[in-house]
Design an enzyme around this catalytic site. Structure first.
Site, PDB file in Angstrom:
ATOM      1  N   GLY A   1       0.783  -1.245   0.000  1.00  0.00           N
ATOM      2  CA  GLY A   1       0.000   0.000   0.000  1.00  0.00           C
ATOM      3  C   GLY A   1       0.810   1.288   0.000  1.00  0.00           C
ATOM      4  O   GLY A   1       0.360   2.293   0.554  1.00  0.00           O
TER       5      GLY A   1
ATOM      6  N   ASN B   1       1.263   3.219  -2.500  1.00  0.00           N
ATOM      7  CA  ASN B   1       0.453   4.199  -3.241  1.00  0.00           C
ATOM      8  C   ASN B   1      -0.713   4.696  -2.396  1.00  0.00           C
ATOM      9  O   ASN B   1      -1.075   5.871  -2.453  1.00  0.00           O
ATOM     10  CB  ASN B   1      -0.094   3.568  -4.530  1.00  0.00           C
ATOM     11  CG  ASN B   1       0.885   3.679  -5.669  1.00  0.00           C
ATOM     12  OD1 ASN B   1       1.090   4.757  -6.214  1.00  0.00           O
ATOM     13  ND2 ASN B   1       1.516   2.564  -6.005  1.00  0.00           N
TER      14      ASN B   1
ATOM     15  N   LEU C   1      -6.281  -6.492  -5.589  1.00  0.00           N
ATOM     16  CA  LEU C   1      -6.242  -7.683  -6.447  1.00  0.00           C
ATOM     17  C   LEU C   1      -7.585  -8.373  -6.679  1.00  0.00           C
ATOM     18  O   LEU C   1      -7.672  -9.290  -7.477  1.00  0.00           O
ATOM     19  CB  LEU C   1      -5.228  -8.685  -5.885  1.00  0.00           C
ATOM     20  CG  LEU C   1      -3.784  -8.175  -5.895  1.00  0.00           C
ATOM     21  CD1 LEU C   1      -2.837  -9.195  -5.295  1.00  0.00           C
ATOM     22  CD2 LEU C   1      -3.340  -7.809  -7.310  1.00  0.00           C
TER      23      LEU C   1
ATOM     24  N   ASN D   1      -8.071   2.977 -11.286  1.00  0.00           N
ATOM     25  CA  ASN D   1      -7.050   1.972 -10.946  1.00  0.00           C
ATOM     26  C   ASN D   1      -5.699   2.460 -11.438  1.00  0.00           C
ATOM     27  O   ASN D   1      -5.609   3.103 -12.481  1.00  0.00           O
ATOM     28  CB  ASN D   1      -7.385   0.642 -11.629  1.00  0.00           C
ATOM     29  CG  ASN D   1      -6.337  -0.415 -11.319  1.00  0.00           C
ATOM     30  OD1 ASN D   1      -5.941  -0.601 -10.167  1.00  0.00           O
ATOM     31  ND2 ASN D   1      -5.866  -1.112 -12.343  1.00  0.00           N
TER      32      ASN D   1
ATOM     33  N   HIS E   1      -2.007   1.196 -12.769  1.00  0.00           N
ATOM     34  CA  HIS E   1      -1.371   0.002 -13.332  1.00  0.00           C
ATOM     35  C   HIS E   1       0.085   0.333 -13.676  1.00  0.00           C
ATOM     36  O   HIS E   1       0.355   1.386 -14.251  1.00  0.00           O
ATOM     37  CB  HIS E   1      -2.137  -0.439 -14.592  1.00  0.00           C
ATOM     38  CG  HIS E   1      -1.619  -1.719 -15.152  1.00  0.00           C
ATOM     39  ND1 HIS E   1      -2.007  -2.945 -14.673  1.00  0.00           N
ATOM     40  CD2 HIS E   1      -0.718  -1.957 -16.132  1.00  0.00           C
ATOM     41  CE1 HIS E   1      -1.364  -3.885 -15.339  1.00  0.00           C
ATOM     42  NE2 HIS E   1      -0.572  -3.320 -16.233  1.00  0.00           N
TER      43      HIS E   1
ATOM     44  N   ASP F   1      -8.188  -3.963 -16.867  1.00  0.00           N
ATOM     45  CA  ASP F   1      -7.166  -3.077 -17.465  1.00  0.00           C
ATOM     46  C   ASP F   1      -7.559  -2.490 -18.816  1.00  0.00           C
ATOM     47  O   ASP F   1      -6.696  -2.050 -19.584  1.00  0.00           O
ATOM     48  CB  ASP F   1      -5.818  -3.808 -17.630  1.00  0.00           C
ATOM     49  CG  ASP F   1      -5.207  -4.198 -16.299  1.00  0.00           C
ATOM     50  OD1 ASP F   1      -5.548  -3.550 -15.295  1.00  0.00           O
ATOM     51  OD2 ASP F   1      -4.407  -5.142 -16.269  1.00  0.00           O
TER      52      ASP F   1
ATOM     53  N   GLU G   1       4.405   6.533 -10.155  1.00  0.00           N
ATOM     54  CA  GLU G   1       3.037   6.349  -9.643  1.00  0.00           C
ATOM     55  C   GLU G   1       2.714   7.348  -8.532  1.00  0.00           C
ATOM     56  O   GLU G   1       1.600   7.859  -8.456  1.00  0.00           O
ATOM     57  CB  GLU G   1       2.860   4.926  -9.115  1.00  0.00           C
ATOM     58  CG  GLU G   1       2.853   3.893 -10.216  1.00  0.00           C
ATOM     59  CD  GLU G   1       2.632   2.476  -9.714  1.00  0.00           C
ATOM     60  OE1 GLU G   1       2.135   1.659 -10.481  1.00  0.00           O
ATOM     61  OE2 GLU G   1       2.985   2.192  -8.545  1.00  0.00           O
TER      62      GLU G   1
HETATM   63  C1  GRF Z   1       1.560  -0.674  -7.981  1.00  0.00           C
HETATM   64  O1  GRF Z   1       2.677  -0.837  -8.785  1.00  0.00           O
HETATM   65  C2  GRF Z   1       0.319  -0.507  -8.787  1.00  0.00           C
HETATM   66  O2  GRF Z   1       0.541   0.021 -10.051  1.00  0.00           O
HETATM   67  C3  GRF Z   1      -0.197  -1.907  -8.933  1.00  0.00           C
HETATM   68  O3  GRF Z   1       0.137  -2.545  -7.731  1.00  0.00           O
HETATM   69  C4  GRF Z   1       1.272  -1.921  -7.168  1.00  0.00           C
HETATM   70  C5  GRF Z   1       0.939  -1.617  -5.743  1.00  0.00           C
HETATM   71  O4  GRF Z   1       2.046  -1.177  -5.059  1.00  0.00           O
HETATM   72  N1  GRF Z   1      -1.597  -1.922  -9.226  1.00  0.00           N
HETATM   73  P1  GRF Z   1       1.895  -0.558  -3.612  1.00  0.00           P
HETATM   74  O5  GRF Z   1       1.181  -1.603  -2.758  1.00  0.00           O
HETATM   75  O6  GRF Z   1       1.110   0.687  -3.716  1.00  0.00           O
HETATM   76  O7  GRF Z   1       3.286  -0.328  -3.158  1.00  0.00           O
END
Ligand code: GRF
Length: 358
Positions: free
Chosen positions: A12, A14, A86, A103, A105, A146, A175
């Site tokens: 997590g 992000n 997921l 989302n 990606h 996606d 990101e």
């Molecule tokens: C990220 O690279 C995102 O693009 C993908 O899953 C990853 C999650 O990373 N959907 P984090 O848990 O936010 O570090």
């Protein structure tokens, strides 16, 4: 204030980044985390921050997503951000939040997307394919994994000797810049849409910022006033804008009017074809132009219109739409050709007959 719920399954980073970025402003906040794994590391992090966390087992995500919608609505959530989530987000959630589920990606979609393309798998596939660019994409979530319309992308270069691990670290940095900006952009578009729909409810510009999305619709705080304030904050615009793309420009094939299409993403066409095994359907552009010039003008123009839709849809990730546009272009080329031939062949007898009649 807009409320964003983050859905996550793993570490997590992000999710935390979204929380921290928006805590610095006063327009958007992240009051809720939803997880599908009881022991996801992100839970402890959010609990430390004092953010409410709800866990729903995979069974509930699959079979009773209405329960989740209920909890989201109770908390006045305006938008959902999937940050490494997921489970499949079911139809009831998507229907309850139209154009409000995003989302992130870790590649330049449509390249390296779809089933099995998550986490490290994506970066390994990118390195294996030997492409020289990758990046991050934020897109709207639809039922096709996606494949939803792209909102923003950021591209990064792949250096010689790059490994999946080093690439992952670089993409993560991209990101962190991209996702908060995409959330703001999604709200800006929703505001724009609301303001276009109900102009008569627009009061004077001095009305203070609304407290909920319902209030926003008629607040008069349009894109330029409300969201730009956020961008203009020291850590906002300056850091993120130069490297991100939302709007394509000047391609001359219809993409320039497509707000979902990133300029640099256009360059990844070859990569997308190679990886997804989904070549772009024929655009019939040359045939359409020939029909406009040589056969029947109006059906020729219709053919040219569908021809331009082929690439637009394709780069939005809407392969089915692209195929449909290609078929339509083909049909209208035939119509134009047949009408053109009929007109040309009937012209002579018609002239002879009308000459004899005089
Ligand atoms: C990220 O690279 C995102 O693009 C993908 O899953 C990853 C999650 O990373 N959907 P984090 O848990 O936010 O570090």
């Amino acid at each position: 204030m807009k409320n964003v719920a983050v859905f996550a399954s793993g570490t997590g980073t992000n999710a935390i980044n979204l929380y921290e970025t928006f805590s610095k402003g006063d327009r958007i906040r992240v009051p809720l985390l939803l997880v599908d794994r009881e022991n996801a590391p992100v839970i402890a992090k959010f609990r430390d921050l004092g953010v409410e966390t709800l866990y729903f087992p995979r069974q509930v995500w699959r079979k009773e997503p209405e329960k989740i919608v209920e909890e989201l609505k109770k908390r006045h959530i305006d938008l959902i951000a999937l940050a490494g989530f997921l489970s499949i987000v079911g139809k009831p959630i998507l229907e309850a939040y139209p154009e409000r589920v995003l989302n992130i990606h870790p590649s330049l979609l449509p390249a390296f997307g779809g089933e099995g393309m998550w986490g490290q798998n994506v970066h390994e596939a990118v390195i294996k394919a030997g492409v020289d660019r990758s990046g991050a994409t934020v897109h709207y979530v639809t039922e096709d994994v996606d494949r939803g319309p792209i909102l923003l992308q950021e591209e990064i270069d792949i250096e010689p000797g790059e490994t999946a691990e080093s690439l992952e670290a670089k993409v993560h940095q991209a990101e962190y810049r991209l996702f908060p900006r995409a959330v703001v952009e999604a709200f800006r578009r929703l505001d724009d849409k609301e303001n276009r729909k109900e102009p008569e409810r627009k009061p004077e510009a001095s009305v203070p910022a609304p407290e909920s999305s319902a209030a926003t619709a008629g607040s008069g705080q349009g894109t330029d006033t409300s969201w730009e304030q956020y961008f203009n904050s020291p850590e906002g615009r300056e850091q993120t804008e130069p490297q991100t793309q939302a709007d394509g420009s000047g391609s001359g094939d219809g993409r320039e009017n497509n707000p979902y299409y990133g300029d640099r993403a256009k360059k990844t066409e070859a990569q997308a074809v190679a990886v997804n095994g989904e070549p772009m359907p024929p655009t019939y552009l040359v045939w359409s132009i020939l029909c406009v010039l040589l056969c029947c003008f109006i059906p020729g123009l219709v053919a040219a219109y569908f021809s331009s839709r082929v690439s637009t849809k394709y780069y939005q990730g809407d392969i089915e739409g692209s195929k449909k546009a290609s078929r339509m272009a083909e049909i209208w080329i035939i119509v134009s050709f047949v009408l053109g031939v009929l007109a040309a062949t009937l012209y002579l007898p018609f002239m002879i007959l009308s000459g004899m009649a005089q």
